[in-house]
Design a protein around this motif. Structure first.
Motif, short mmCIF file in Angstrom:
data_model
loop_
_atom_site.label_atom_id
_atom_site.label_comp_id
_atom_site.label_asym_id
_atom_site.label_seq_id
_atom_site.Cartn_x
_atom_site.Cartn_y
_atom_site.Cartn_z
N TRP A 441 10.63 -16.07 -37.03
CA TRP A 441 12.02 -16.02 -37.65
C TRP A 441 12.85 -17.42 -37.38
CZ3 TRP A 441 14.81 -13.31 -41.16
CH2 TRP A 441 16.20 -13.57 -40.99
N ARG A 442 13.34 -17.80 -38.36
CA ARG A 442 14.26 -18.69 -38.11
C ARG A 442 15.86 -18.74 -38.52
NH1 ARG A 442 10.79 -19.55 -35.52
NH2 ARG A 442 9.22 -21.17 -35.59
N SER A 443 16.68 -18.82 -37.80
CA SER A 443 17.89 -18.38 -38.10
C SER A 443 18.67 -19.35 -39.16
CB SER A 443 18.76 -18.67 -36.96
OG SER A 443 19.25 -20.22 -36.59
N ARG A 444 19.43 -18.74 -39.62
CA ARG A 444 20.38 -19.55 -41.17
C ARG A 444 20.80 -21.00 -40.42
NH1 ARG A 444 21.44 -22.43 -44.06
NH2 ARG A 444 23.21 -22.43 -45.57
N GLY A 445 21.10 -21.15 -39.16
CA GLY A 445 21.39 -22.50 -38.76
C GLY A 445 20.50 -23.31 -38.75
N GLU A 446 19.09 -23.11 -38.87
CA GLU A 446 17.78 -23.80 -39.16
C GLU A 446 17.08 -23.69 -40.27
OE1 GLU A 446 15.17 -23.36 -35.67
OE2 GLU A 446 16.03 -21.17 -35.69
N SER A 447 17.97 -23.24 -41.42
CA SER A 447 17.12 -22.62 -42.38
C SER A 447 17.95 -23.33 -43.69
CB SER A 447 16.96 -21.40 -42.52
OG SER A 447 16.08 -21.01 -41.32
N PRO A 448 17.15 -23.26 -44.88
CA PRO A 448 18.04 -23.81 -46.16
C PRO A 448 19.00 -22.84 -46.58
CG PRO A 448 15.84 -24.03 -46.48
CD PRO A 448 15.84 -23.23 -45.12
N THR A 449 18.97 -21.29 -46.26
CA THR A 449 19.98 -20.68 -47.01
C THR A 449 20.08 -19.40 -45.83
OG1 THR A 449 18.41 -18.82 -47.84
CG2 THR A 449 18.97 -20.89 -49.21
N GLY A 450 20.99 -18.51 -46.06
CA GLY A 450 21.08 -17.22 -45.13
C GLY A 450 20.57 -16.21 -45.93
N THR A 451 19.62 -16.25 -46.96
CA THR A 451 19.20 -14.99 -47.52
C THR A 451 17.74 -14.18 -46.57
OG1 THR A 451 19.33 -16.18 -49.69
CG2 THR A 451 18.20 -14.16 -49.81
N GLY A 452 18.35 -13.41 -45.85
CA GLY A 452 17.54 -12.92 -44.86
C GLY A 452 16.53 -12.33 -45.29
N PHE A 453 16.47 -11.49 -46.38
CA PHE A 453 15.32 -10.94 -46.79
C PHE A 453 14.16 -11.74 -47.51
CE2 PHE A 453 18.62 -10.46 -50.08
CZ PHE A 453 18.01 -11.24 -51.26
N HIS A 454 14.43 -12.99 -47.65
CA HIS A 454 13.81 -14.10 -47.79
C HIS A 454 13.34 -14.95 -46.72
CE1 HIS A 454 12.43 -12.72 -51.75
NE2 HIS A 454 13.79 -12.94 -52.36
N TYR A 455 13.67 -14.51 -45.59
CA TYR A 455 13.26 -15.22 -44.44
C TYR A 455 14.17 -16.82 -44.37
CZ TYR A 455 9.91 -11.71 -43.29
OH TYR A 455 9.37 -10.53 -43.04
#
Length: 816
Positions: A441-455
């Motif tokens: 799991w990677r947090s929103r802060g290190e990800s392209p979006t904040g769409t949690g159900f799509h990781y």
């Protein structure tokens, strides 16, 4: 049993060398699950979480999102010396005489030496009688490395020159714009700064971190030296000619695919790609991945395997188990067409080599025992269906939230881990393995979006999941696969960790930590230089840019838009929020003219002959008015003669009664939780009144607000007329959001408000649905919950004005 042609799988996979596979049997792997199994990891183009980050040393600021705008807020340090024990603030020297450009103040003797709380907006620069020049020296540090701008002062004190390490980075001469030179600053390093002030005033001092990069897309990771086997040295995606990917569920043609690459599923990557790269490295034979995955599908229902059984009611529902049937159908169809799907297939046959499963979001809150039973049956039934009694199976768990997983998902995780535990399922020992994806799991802060159900669309999550599934499969087949060791992730500064945390960046927390509004305003005073000198001018400039889609320019110029919006919240409201947080109250909306919202109105209610199904939303339509009422909206129409009644607004009903629509109103300007003063009896309500209105003023904006229809799932079609001229019209109400109903008064209608009598007329329709075209009530009113939606409506009207900020008027002048 180890395949006859198998290679060890190294930790770092080799790039495909384009050598052909052997002529052995095609190794077939069945992949299934929900949409994440198809993949939603960004290949490239991830945008930064924040376009910029502001930094302040003012003690009033609190780390998090900015109170307004899309940026974040961090602290930076200001110290009187370079040592770790140096006190905060800056040393100040005051020199006699007005500022002289080019003067070497270090060679002069100061009249006075003291200190100042540099960065504290309310602190004042020290001064002496008569003309003088203030020079402040300090050391600064930042919590995050990157490109930074440095800004000094506020209002008069912003006229200054700043140098860092002897290099000029900021200069603002009186009457001119500031010249700012960005420069890189490293976390943990202190830099000497000198500020020479041309004028006195606030000790404000702040930074802006710019040129932030997006994180979590595959291309960025490859540039950082990770997962390099997915692209060549030129950045072009590599292709495996020994692995074919074939999708059977989403394709409109019943099947599509080709040689495996990062783009096999378009612009996203899923676990099928890393899994295929591992198995292609392992096998010498050709590999075929057959995918049958679909979003929003549950194992407890859609993928229900035959051995799990069904109730009579479930048997009658075609969707129960349908996804399982479609998977089986798609695999059989693919196996019958290997000559058309697998490149250079020579009829050598195939082997069902394994099954891969990643699913679970839709089964949230399904008990562990229930999900576990279905998953066991799924593996067993597929082995039976494809006559592969020893078919290895690998299961990836849900990983939503990582180690902080919600209980509803955790019970699914427990079930998925259980099937790979030989103590719980001895029959699966050595032939079923579970992969715990929580560490991926990677947090929103290190990800392209904040769409949690799509990781959060983080490609690394999908790469690590698919890679781990592949290595687990290799182990089940008796092969050797080196374990992937993830390097320790660098520990950010605690403040940086906060602003990039899920708590601050998540989709459901767009305003950052929920500090009280009063605290935001208090903090806004500390941020006033940033908001007033930087954010507001930038907002206005962007709104008036040639390619801007902002509605601010039209509001300021008075130009009527081609299409009147359903929700009239605008960029002017956003701009007002900026000023409000900065403590400037000059530009807020205020009531204008006589009291309209609770005034006496003439009204008439009727059921039109043009009927519309009650289950149909968007009820505004052309209707036949009662005799003599065709021109009901014109000023000369006489409501008394036409038999109209008079009543006090608001008008409304809930289920035929004078009742509020909901216990609590959530719209910013609505009022539907208020009990109406006058009953709205039938479907169509006509209301009108003539008011004595003062003349409108230049440099102001005006709008008419339709109350009672601004909450989520409220309101219906309406129209507003001013002196017989149509101001706005809407076909329906809100279904998925709150807002503001009504219209801005643009130049085509504004002359009607030159002062004197103005006739305002409104037509509105009752509502009979909750969701669009849904007549089952799910709302908050306790009398109707779980019942058919009652007829309901609520309407009032008032007028507002707001002074336009000088910057917007100047922007219009510049455009003209």
């Amino acid at each position: 049993m180890l395949p006859s042609h198998a290679a060890s799988v190294p930790e770092v996979l080799p790039r495909p060398d384009q050598s052909p596979p052997s002529a052995g049997k095609v190794q077939v792997y069945i992949l299934a699950g929900q949409s994440n199994m198809v993949g939603f990891g960004y290949l490239e183009g991830a945008q930064p979480v924040y376009p910029s980050i502001y930094l302040s040393a003012d003690p009033q600021i609190k780390v998090g999102r900015m109170p307004v705008g899309p940026s974040a807020l961090l602290r930076h340090g200001v110290y009187q010396g370079a040592g770790p024990d140096a006190p905060k603030g800056a040393k100040v020297a005051i020199y006699a005489g007005a500022y002289q450009d080019g003067a070497d103040y270090t060679a002069m003797k100061p009249v006075k030496e003291t200190t100042v709380a540099l960065g504290t907006v309310e602190a004042r620069l020290p001064s002496i009688e008569g003309p003088h020049t203030v020079v402040a020296k300090a050391f600064i540090d930042v919590p995050m490395s990157g490109m930074h701008e440095i800004h000094a002062g506020f209002e008069d004190s912003s006229h200054a020159v700043v140098s860092l390490d002897g290099k000029e980075v900021y200069r603002k001469e009186p009457g001119q714009q500031a010249a700012v030179t960005p420069l890189p600053l490293e976390q943990g390093k202190r830099y000497p700064v000198q500020i020479t002030y041309m004028k006195g005033g606030s000790a404000a001092f702040w930074l802006k971190h710019i040129d932030l990069k997006g994180h979590g897309d595959l291309a960025s990771m490859i540039q950082d030296g990770k997962y390099t086997w997915f692209a060549d040295d030129g950045g072009k995606w590599t292709v495996r000619n020994d692995v074919t990917y074939w999708e059977t569920r989403i394709s409109s043609t019943g099947g599509a695919g080709g040689p495996l690459s990062a783009t096999s599923n378009g612009r996203f990557i899923g676990p099928e790609v890393p899994f295929g790269f591992v198995m292609g490295t392992f096998h010498a034979e050709p590999v075929l991945l057959i995918e049958s995955s679909m979003g929003n599908r549950a194992l407890n229902w859609d993928f229900r395997p035959p051995s799990s059984g069904k109730t009579e009611e479930e048997k009658a529902n075609e969707w129960c188990g349908k996804e399982y049937d479609l998977m089986v159908e798609g695999v059989h169809k693919t196996l019958k067409n290997l000559d058309k799907i697998v490149p250079d297939y020579q009829g050598q046959g195939y082997e069902i080599a394994g099954f891969v499963w990643w699913q679970g979001h839709k089964d949230k809150d399904v008990p562990k025992e229930v999900y576990e039973k279905h998953l066991v049956h799924l593996i067993q039934d597929l082995r039976k269906e494809f006559k592969a009694p020893h078919m290895p199976a690998v299961v990836a768990t849900v990983g939503f939230g990582g180690m902080d997983m919600e209980p509803g998902h955790f019970m699914t995780w427990e079930a998925q881990m259980a099937v790979g535990d030989p103590k719980q399922h001895p029959a699966f020992a050595g032939n079923v393995a579970s992969v715990d994806t929580r560490p991926f799991w990677r947090s929103r802060g290190e990800s392209p979006t904040g769409t949690g159900f799509h990781y959060n669309h983080n490609a690394e999550t999908y790469v690590l999941t698919g890679d781990a599934l592949g290595r687990a499969m290799v182990a089940l087949k008796g092969g050797k696969a080196e374990k992937v060791t993830l390097p320790p992730r660098p520990e950010p500064h605690p403040d940086v960790a906060t602003v990039f945390s899920d708590a601050v960046t998540g989709n459901f927390n767009q305003a950052g930590p929920h500090y009280a509004p009063d605290y935001y305003r208090q903090m806004g005073q500390a941020l006033k230089p940033i908001i007033v000198d930087e954010m507001i001018p930038g907002f206005i400039e962007a709104a008036f840019a040639g390619d801007s889609r902002s509605n601010l320019k039209g509001i300021v110029t008075g130009e009527r838009p081609a299409k009147m919006p359903l929700d009239i919240r605008s960029d002017l409201d956003t701009l007002m929020d900026y000023y409000d947080i900065a403590g400037v109250s000059d530009y807020q909306w205020k009531r204008f003219g006589p009291e309209m919202r609770t005034a006496e109105w003439s009204y008439f209610s009727f059921d039109p002959p043009e009927k519309q199904e009650l289950a149909k939303s968007d009820r505004y339509r052309e209707v036949t008015f009662p005799q003599g009422m065709k021109n009901w909206f014109l000023p000369e129409f006489d409501p008394v003669k036409a038999g109209w009644k008079t009543g006090r607004a608001p008008f409304g009903q809930m289920g035929g009664k004078l009742d509020r629509l909901r216990p609590r109103c959530t719209g910013p300007l609505c009022g539907c939780s208020e009990i109406p003063a006058t009953l709205w009896e039938k479907e169509v309500l006509l209301m009108r009144q003539t008011f004595e209105v003062p003349p409108v003023k230049d440099g102001h904006a005006y709008r008419l607000i339709l109350g009672g229809a601004g909450c989520d799932r409220s309101g219906e079609g309406f129209a507003i007329y001013v002196n017989g001229k149509l101001l706005t019209q809407a076909n329906g109400g809100f279904f998925r959001h709150t807002g503001i109903r009504g219209a801005y008064v643009h130049d085509d209608i504004l002359p009607e408000f030159k002062g004197g009598k103005v006739t305002i007329s409104v037509i509105s329709f009752l509502r009979y649905t909750f969701f669009r075209d849904v007549t089952f009530y799910h709302g908050a009113h306790p009398d109707y919950r779980g019942k058919p939606v009652p007829p309901h409506g609520h309407v009032s009207l008032w007028m507002e004005e707001a002074k336009l900020p000088a910057g917007t008027l100047a922007a219009v002048g510049a455009d003209n």
